[in-house]
Design a protein around this motif. Structure first.
Motif, PDB file in Angstrom:
ATOM      1  N   ASN A   3      -9.708   3.012 -11.378  1.00 36.40           N
ATOM      2  CA  ASN A   3     -10.695   2.309 -11.687  1.00 36.40           C
ATOM      3  C   ASN A   3     -11.454   1.004 -11.053  1.00 36.40           C
ATOM      4  O   ASN A   3     -12.485   0.493 -10.776  1.00 36.40           O
ATOM      5  N   ARG A   4     -10.068   0.466 -10.486  1.00 38.18           N
ATOM      6  CA  ARG A   4     -10.384  -0.906  -9.602  1.00 38.18           C
ATOM      7  C   ARG A   4      -9.944  -0.427  -8.128  1.00 38.18           C
ATOM      8  O   ARG A   4      -9.465  -1.144  -7.395  1.00 38.18           O
ATOM      9  N   GLY A   5     -10.119   0.892  -7.837  1.00 39.83           N
ATOM     10  CA  GLY A   5      -9.986   1.476  -6.431  1.00 39.83           C
ATOM     11  C   GLY A   5      -8.486   1.536  -6.300  1.00 39.83           C
ATOM     12  O   GLY A   5      -7.408   1.280  -7.134  1.00 39.83           O
ATOM     13  N   THR A   6      -8.047   1.871  -5.082  1.00 37.05           N
ATOM     14  CA  THR A   6      -6.992   1.934  -4.711  1.00 37.05           C
ATOM     15  C   THR A   6      -6.869   1.697  -3.147  1.00 37.05           C
ATOM     16  O   THR A   6      -7.537   1.793  -2.200  1.00 37.05           O
ATOM     17  N   ALA A   7      -5.594   0.821  -2.782  1.00 32.52           N
ATOM     18  CA  ALA A   7      -5.399   0.434  -1.491  1.00 32.52           C
ATOM     19  C   ALA A   7      -5.361   1.467  -0.581  1.00 32.52           C
ATOM     20  O   ALA A   7      -5.315   1.476   0.653  1.00 32.52           O
TER      21      ALA A   7
ATOM     22  N   GLN B 287     -15.771   4.739  -2.099  1.00 39.92           N
ATOM     23  CA  GLN B 287     -16.214   4.579  -3.469  1.00 39.92           C
ATOM     24  C   GLN B 287     -14.860   4.270  -4.323  1.00 39.92           C
ATOM     25  O   GLN B 287     -14.987   4.144  -5.206  1.00 39.92           O
ATOM     26  N   MET B 288     -13.823   4.713  -3.592  1.00 41.07           N
ATOM     27  CA  MET B 288     -12.469   4.323  -4.231  1.00 41.07           C
ATOM     28  C   MET B 288     -11.779   2.811  -3.338  1.00 41.07           C
ATOM     29  O   MET B 288     -10.781   2.721  -3.839  1.00 41.07           O
ATOM     30  N   PHE B 289     -12.541   2.237  -2.772  1.00 44.85           N
ATOM     31  CA  PHE B 289     -12.171   0.785  -2.375  1.00 44.85           C
ATOM     32  C   PHE B 289     -11.724  -0.163  -3.359  1.00 44.85           C
ATOM     33  O   PHE B 289     -12.793   0.123  -4.452  1.00 44.85           O
TER      34      PHE B 289
ATOM     35  N   ALA C 233      -0.654  -1.815  -3.424  1.00 46.45           N
ATOM     36  CA  ALA C 233      -1.814  -2.440  -4.056  1.00 46.45           C
ATOM     37  C   ALA C 233      -2.538  -3.430  -3.105  1.00 46.45           C
ATOM     38  O   ALA C 233      -3.610  -3.946  -3.509  1.00 46.45           O
ATOM     39  N   ARG C 234      -1.776  -3.816  -1.991  1.00 48.94           N
ATOM     40  CA  ARG C 234      -2.619  -4.834  -1.165  1.00 48.94           C
ATOM     41  C   ARG C 234      -2.130  -4.598   0.318  1.00 48.94           C
ATOM     42  O   ARG C 234      -0.877  -3.790   0.425  1.00 48.94           O
TER      43      ARG C 234
ATOM     44  N   SER D 266      -5.416  -1.095 -11.899  1.00 44.24           N
ATOM     45  CA  SER D 266      -6.615  -0.464 -11.506  1.00 44.24           C
ATOM     46  C   SER D 266      -6.901   0.647 -12.542  1.00 44.24           C
ATOM     47  O   SER D 266      -8.147   0.602 -12.792  1.00 44.24           O
ATOM     48  N   ALA D 267      -5.851   1.435 -13.087  1.00 41.47           N
ATOM     49  CA  ALA D 267      -6.312   2.288 -13.935  1.00 41.47           C
ATOM     50  C   ALA D 267      -6.629   1.728 -15.086  1.00 41.47           C
ATOM     51  O   ALA D 267      -7.841   1.828 -15.984  1.00 41.47           O
TER      52      ALA D 267
END
Lengths: 82, 431
Positions: free
Chosen positions: B200-204, B235-237, B338-339, B372-373
């Motif tokens: 939901n908040r993307g994936t690194a 769109q998954m950034f 995550a980063r 993110s989830a």
């Protein structure tokens, strides 16, 4: 260095090199086989449990479900006859 | 990375034809299109690849064949509980009963490389509704009751579902006045939306795969230029937030990775010098290397812009949907990327992502972080009560990996409880 010693040295060197490459390869093969044994080739019977007794059963009184996957398969249009 | 072509019909990525078939085709006229038109066109790009259904098994061969159930696990679980898999051949393939008296279970097959907002337009609920309604008429003599659905979405399918719930089957990314208000148009006939490991908040990982490519031991390499043709990836950034990228001294670096000029300037992704060969294989009919890059760039720029708008559209504030419950299953037991780190080399910034470094990881399921989830709006590390952009009805944490959930018995038990034994929100007395 005498020619004989040189041949021995070369032989030793080759043996060392062979071992250097062979040992990790053999260990790697073993590791892969261990993983393969852990995740064997398809056995749907293991997922589908004919003896499973669901606590509730999806009848026509329940909503239809739509599964939206994140991964999909695909093929070329020609292959699908499209 | 999400997969296709791991089936018997798989093509080799290494061969030019395999690479081209996996890449979304970059149309010739993209270069000449104005930005807004390019953004409109990107969702409509056609090529010769057609989706064939969910990935039932992941299969690879390294000395010995290794095969793991992916969606087979979920579908077998649903069939075991009495659902009627549609089409019936799917049940036969999985060797489960057809359950003619069961509630139907449809599977939405879509091309995961494409733009998700456009894909939402293809969600076949109208057809499914008509079919279920007809079945009810034939079986019960009446179809007066409105057909309502439950959605079960995994991974990127969760983003698609959330977009559909919020805006329905329409492309809101082109609106010149910005992202419109959330109408919950798509939630109108949905009782339960059950999201499993959604980014939901993307994936690194999406950022890493596009910038540097993906190369794992078991799978063929995904070259950055290939990933640049997949409109779904930006769109998954992750939405830009402080701390997502840090320099070597740990300071947050603010780089707008939705801006194509940054990619070009720092030679990321398709602009990496060694990608020339890959682009040549992707566009074999274009002889001039500059022209090839121009064409891919035009597509890539539009793709990044749509990505930025899609991420904003999913994260804009909205009241909860009136009659739909939204449930989450997610993992928090594995270190998950995550980063990243920004390394300065001469005048260029390089992006470095280390999945083995605790500085770069957070709890998650190996692909999607817990934060993110949850669509967690709190700055990392999360403290205090959850603030989320998703109005969750329930959340279940599991210690399993991203695809492992689907066969997880605890997940399936709780999923079936939700689907079969709980009342939908619309029937609850307290509302």
């Amino acid at each position: 260095m005498s020619p004989r010693l040189s041949r021995v040295s070369r032989c030793s060197l080759r043996l060392c090199l062979l071992l250097c490459f062979l040992a990790p390869s053999l260990i790697g093969c073993r590791a892969v086989r261990t993983v393969a044994a852990k995740y064997p080739a398809p056995d749907i019977e293991q997922i589908y449990l004919p003896h499973a007794q669901p606590t509730a059963e999806a009848g026509t009184e329940h909503n239809p479900v739509v599964v939206i996957p994140g991964f999909g398969g695909s093929e070329l249009r020609d292959a699908s006859g499209g | 990375m999400w997969g296709a072509r791991f089936t018997d019909d798989s093509l080799s990525f290494g061969r030019p034809e395999g690479l081209r078939a996996l890449a979304l085709e970059v149309p010739q006229d993209f270069v000449s299109l104005p930005s807004s038109e390019a953004m409109a066109r990107i969702g409509r790009v056609e090529d010769d690849v057609v989706p064939t259904g969910p990935l039932l098994f992941f299969r690879t061969e390294v000395l010995a064949e290794v095969e793991l159930p992916v969606y087979a696990g979920l579908l077998v679980g649903l069939a075991t509980a009495g659902y009627r898999l549609e089409p019936p051949e799917l049940a036969d393939r999985l060797r489960v009963p057809r359950n003619p008296e069961g509630a139907p279970c449809f599977v939405f097959s879509y091309d995961w490389r494409r733009d998700l907002a456009t894909t939402a337009e293809e969600l076949f609920l109208d057809e499914a509704e008509a079919r279920v309604s007809q079945e009810r008429l034939e079986r019960e003599g009446s179809n007066a009751e409105a057909v309502r659905f439950d959605l079960v979405a995994h991974s990127m399918g969760g983003l698609l579902t959330r977009y559909y719930l919020r805006y329905g089957a329409r492309d809101v990314l082109l609106a010149e006045e910005g992202i419109p208000e959330v109408t919950w148009e798509g939630a109108r006939r949905i009782d339960r939306a059950i999201l499993v490991a959604p980014p939901n908040r993307g994936t690194a990982k999406a950022l890493r795969n596009l910038a540097n490519g993906e190369d794992s031991f078991f799978l063929p390499a995904y070259e950055p230029a290939l990933v640049a043709t997949w409109a779904s990836v930006p769109q998954m950034f992750p939405p830009p937030e402080p701390g997502l990228l840090r320099d070597e001294s740990g300071r947050s670096v603010d780089l707008d990775y939705f801006d194509a000029s940054i990619w070009r300037e720092h030679r990321w992704g398709p602009y990496r010098p060694e990608q020339d060969d890959v682009i040549a294989r992707l566009l074999p009919r274009v002889e001039d290397p500059d022209e090839r890059l121009r064409r891919l760039s035009a597509f890539f720029e539009a793709s990044l812009k749509r990505g930025e708008r899609f991420v904003r559209a999913l994260n804009s504030p909205a009241p909860p949907p009136p009659r739909t419950s939204i449930h989450l299953f997610t993992g928090d037991a594995d270190a998950t990327l995550a980063r990243g780190r920004v390394v300065r080399k001469n005048s260029l910034f390089q992006l470095v992502f280390q999945e083995s470094s605790p500085l770069h990881t957070e709890p998650g399921d190996g692909s999607v972080t817990r934060r993110s989830a949850l669509a967690d709006l709190r700055p990392a590390p999360s403290r205090g009560r959850l603030r989320s952009s998703v109005p969750w009805t329930s959340i279940v944490f599991l210690s399993d990996r991203h695809a492992g959930f689907l066969s997880n018995r605890v997940f399936q038990d709780n999923l079936l409880y939700l689907l079969l034994e709980t009342s939908p929100v619309r029937e609850r007395d307290d509302l």
